[in-house]
Design an enzyme around this catalytic site. Sequence first.
Site, mmCIF file in Angstrom:
data_model
loop_
_atom_site.group_PDB
_atom_site.id
_atom_site.type_symbol
_atom_site.label_atom_id
_atom_site.label_comp_id
_atom_site.label_asym_id
_atom_site.label_seq_id
_atom_site.Cartn_x
_atom_site.Cartn_y
_atom_site.Cartn_z
ATOM 1 N N TYR A 104 -2.792 -1.469 -10.519
ATOM 2 C CA TYR A 104 -2.817 -1.319 -9.051
ATOM 3 C C TYR A 104 -1.994 -2.434 -8.376
ATOM 4 O O TYR A 104 -1.148 -2.171 -7.515
ATOM 5 C CB TYR A 104 -4.278 -1.330 -8.552
ATOM 6 C CG TYR A 104 -4.385 -1.546 -7.072
ATOM 7 C CD1 TYR A 104 -4.137 -0.506 -6.181
ATOM 8 C CD2 TYR A 104 -4.677 -2.811 -6.552
ATOM 9 C CE1 TYR A 104 -4.201 -0.715 -4.811
ATOM 10 C CE2 TYR A 104 -4.735 -3.025 -5.187
ATOM 11 C CZ TYR A 104 -4.490 -1.978 -4.324
ATOM 12 O OH TYR A 104 -4.519 -2.194 -2.968
ATOM 13 N N TYR A 116 -4.785 3.636 7.819
ATOM 14 C CA TYR A 116 -6.130 3.027 7.803
ATOM 15 C C TYR A 116 -6.957 3.473 9.000
ATOM 16 O O TYR A 116 -6.888 4.623 9.400
ATOM 17 C CB TYR A 116 -6.033 1.489 7.735
ATOM 18 C CG TYR A 116 -5.049 1.025 6.706
ATOM 19 C CD1 TYR A 116 -5.220 1.374 5.367
ATOM 20 C CD2 TYR A 116 -3.937 0.279 7.059
ATOM 21 C CE1 TYR A 116 -4.308 0.963 4.415
ATOM 22 C CE2 TYR A 116 -3.021 -0.134 6.105
ATOM 23 C CZ TYR A 116 -3.218 0.214 4.791
ATOM 24 O OH TYR A 116 -2.327 -0.185 3.869
ATOM 25 N N SER A 131 0.795 -1.246 0.000
ATOM 26 C CA SER A 131 0.000 0.000 0.000
ATOM 27 C C SER A 131 0.817 1.281 0.000
ATOM 28 O O SER A 131 0.250 2.356 -0.187
ATOM 29 C CB SER A 131 -0.934 0.032 1.193
ATOM 30 O OG SER A 131 -2.118 -0.631 0.880
ATOM 31 N N VAL A 175 0.929 -3.828 3.687
ATOM 32 C CA VAL A 175 0.859 -5.157 4.296
ATOM 33 C C VAL A 175 2.109 -6.001 4.037
ATOM 34 O O VAL A 175 2.243 -7.091 4.589
ATOM 35 C CB VAL A 175 -0.412 -5.956 3.891
ATOM 36 C CG1 VAL A 175 -1.657 -5.313 4.455
ATOM 37 C CG2 VAL A 175 -0.499 -6.155 2.394
ATOM 38 N N LYS A 202 0.368 3.411 -2.879
ATOM 39 C CA LYS A 202 -0.792 4.321 -3.006
ATOM 40 C C LYS A 202 -0.348 5.785 -2.942
ATOM 41 O O LYS A 202 -1.007 6.666 -3.493
ATOM 42 C CB LYS A 202 -1.814 4.018 -1.904
ATOM 43 C CG LYS A 202 -2.466 2.633 -2.078
ATOM 44 C CD LYS A 202 -3.418 2.300 -0.955
ATOM 45 C CE LYS A 202 -4.287 1.100 -1.238
ATOM 46 N NZ LYS A 202 -3.796 -0.183 -0.801
#
Length: 308
Positions: free
Chosen positions: A191, A243, A67, A261, A70
């Site tokens: 992605y 998160y 992530s 992760v 991102k």
Amino acid sequence: MKNRVEVERVLEQAIRNSEAYKDVGKLADYIPELANVEPDNFGIALVDVDGEIIVKGDDEIVFSIQSISKVIDLIMALEDVGREEVFSKVGMEPTEYKFNSIRPISDKAANPLINAGAISTCSLIRGSSTQEKFDRVIEKIGSLSNSEDVRFLEHIFLSEMETTDINRSISYYLKSIGIIDNDAEEVLELYVRNCSIGLNVKQLAHIAAVLANGGRSLDGKEQLVDKEVVKITLALMAACGMYEESGQYLVEVGFPSKSGVGGAIIGIVPGKCGICTYSPRLDRSGNSVRGLKVLEEISKTLNLNIFI
Ligand code: GLN
């Protein structure tokens, strides 16, 4: 770095103290290949805005950034299509739902740092094919990390593509509500490819340091990311980067961060330094247990909290 010896000592002490949490948490085995990483690996790198680096532990191990990609997806979408277009497709608000939840999407994803939001920003990255877009992402990461050795971990990519029904669902859903204009399968592929990029803590800490330096290269010669884009990215990392633990993290650690992760966390202390920790055992939200502990301690001991 004026106080190098002191910073080294603080990092060493934080690592020692975090050893109590060595066995806490679990690997992200929902991506089968991630169940095969060595759970006890631990590394940290701190790069200041002058480019000086301190590393401890396993600093050469290459892991998938997951992530943390991102952040790059967001930067590239903002640079490619501009702020207005990006935020017509994705929100700016934190969410209480898990990073891969399909639930926070009503008209658009809550923010760009959860899966649905990053799938949305990936659809805005320019290029005539998935390969060309991915090549641009690799090039961007190369320039931000000041390194030519940016890997693609194909085994992780293939493993996630086989099991990623939830992200596939999100991608098709976003297509059905008009957020994604291009092919849902191609956006999903970009992605997941970006998540499967392989870096070590030094490279990621360098990227974090460039963001801490307002997007300027650490030799001061080049503006690698537009300042306005950096401002937006850091604000969203502070609000949403960890998160559903983002608020608590901001209270305890106090600077913009992003976890993945794969087990890494990057932290950005504006005007000062970038930090990256790597330790693959995760808590329930998907954040590295030991990484959280170490960052909390070094933030407190070195006064890195941006709010005080
Ligand atoms: N590739 C992972 C996924 O989509 C990234 C999630 C993460 O790092 N939190 O599930």
